[in-house]
Design a protein around this motif. Sequence first.
Motif, short mmCIF file in Angstrom:
data_model
loop_
_atom_site.label_atom_id
_atom_site.label_comp_id
_atom_site.label_asym_id
_atom_site.label_seq_id
_atom_site.Cartn_x
_atom_site.Cartn_y
_atom_site.Cartn_z
N ASN A 19 0.81 -1.22 0.00
CA ASN A 19 0.00 0.00 0.00
C ASN A 19 0.84 1.27 0.00
O ASN A 19 0.33 2.36 -0.20
N ARG A 42 -2.50 -4.79 5.38
CA ARG A 42 -3.36 -4.98 6.55
C ARG A 42 -4.46 -3.94 6.62
O ARG A 42 -5.62 -4.26 6.88
N ASP A 43 -4.10 -2.68 6.43
CA ASP A 43 -5.04 -1.57 6.61
C ASP A 43 -5.98 -1.46 5.42
O ASP A 43 -5.56 -1.21 4.29
N GLY A 44 -7.28 -1.65 5.69
CA GLY A 44 -8.26 -1.68 4.61
C GLY A 44 -8.34 -0.39 3.82
O GLY A 44 -8.36 -0.40 2.59
N ARG A 47 -5.18 0.14 1.81
CA ARG A 47 -5.14 -0.86 0.75
C ARG A 47 -6.00 -0.43 -0.43
O ARG A 47 -5.56 -0.44 -1.58
N GLU A 48 -7.22 -0.02 -0.15
CA GLU A 48 -8.13 0.37 -1.23
C GLU A 48 -7.68 1.67 -1.90
O GLU A 48 -7.86 1.84 -3.11
N GLY A 63 -7.34 -5.53 -4.22
CA GLY A 63 -6.83 -5.57 -2.86
C GLY A 63 -6.95 -6.94 -2.23
O GLY A 63 -7.90 -7.68 -2.52
N ALA A 65 -6.71 -8.44 1.69
CA ALA A 65 -6.50 -8.25 3.12
C ALA A 65 -5.44 -9.24 3.58
O ALA A 65 -5.59 -10.45 3.41
N SER A 73 -5.20 -15.01 8.41
CA SER A 73 -5.21 -13.96 7.40
C SER A 73 -4.47 -14.40 6.15
O SER A 73 -4.94 -14.16 5.02
N THR A 80 -8.24 -15.63 -1.60
CA THR A 80 -8.68 -14.43 -2.31
C THR A 80 -7.98 -14.31 -3.65
O THR A 80 -8.60 -14.01 -4.68
#
Length: 244
Positions: A19, A42-44, A47-48, A63, A65, A73, A80
């Motif tokens: 990110n 990690r950070d949503g 990341r987006e 993305g 997670a 995870s 994913t």
Amino acid sequence: MDRVNDTRETKTALITGANKGIGFAVAQGLGSIGFTVAVGARDGARREEAVERLRGTGVDAFGVALDVTSDDSVAAAAKTVEHTAGRLDVLVNNAGVSGRTDGGAQDPSTLDLDVLRAVLDTNVFGVVRVTNAVLPLLRRADSPRIVNMSSNMGSLTLRTGPVLAAYAPSKSMLNSITAQYARELADTNVIVNAACPGYVATDFTGFNAPRTPEQGAAIAIRLATLPDDGPRGGFFDDEGAVPW
């Protein structure tokens, strides 16, 4: 159209810690030469945001997670990638932490073992977690590549940088783990190497360094796109092999 069908001929790369900083630059670089990029972070929100920035430059990105310190995870992230892209050709293990340094936490004589454990959990164990989780996907690819982002601070020969008795040894161990993977995978098409990006201006270094993230990413991109007869189990920077 479903992404799996739409990108069957497009190579996919998963970059951890993608990110920001060097990881984002690796994603940008691989995306610019036609890879679909899986942005692991990690950070949503971050990341987006990174995914949207990449898409804004024409990169096909999505993305993932991913907390490399969590078995659950990492397992979910592998699923994913498989569900979203249907394949994986390149893994860049970029996520890393430097660890606290206050109060002599990384001086050998006062080394804080909790700091050492935290650094190893991300910089070494995290690489093993992610690599082993996606290795079945990589084995299906024609020319799979794994790149582990290391540091010449981990070189027992060079011993560069300040005394950091958690961070530097974590990179020494990462280099050794890289060599072990390369030995196990020697008779396969999976090529594994370690990369040294140099001293790069990111939040990791307080932005007080001479190299740009793009310059730091260049060696990782090169190793991620090696020909099938490329080197295996090595440690490289822009100038070539780094002394171990």
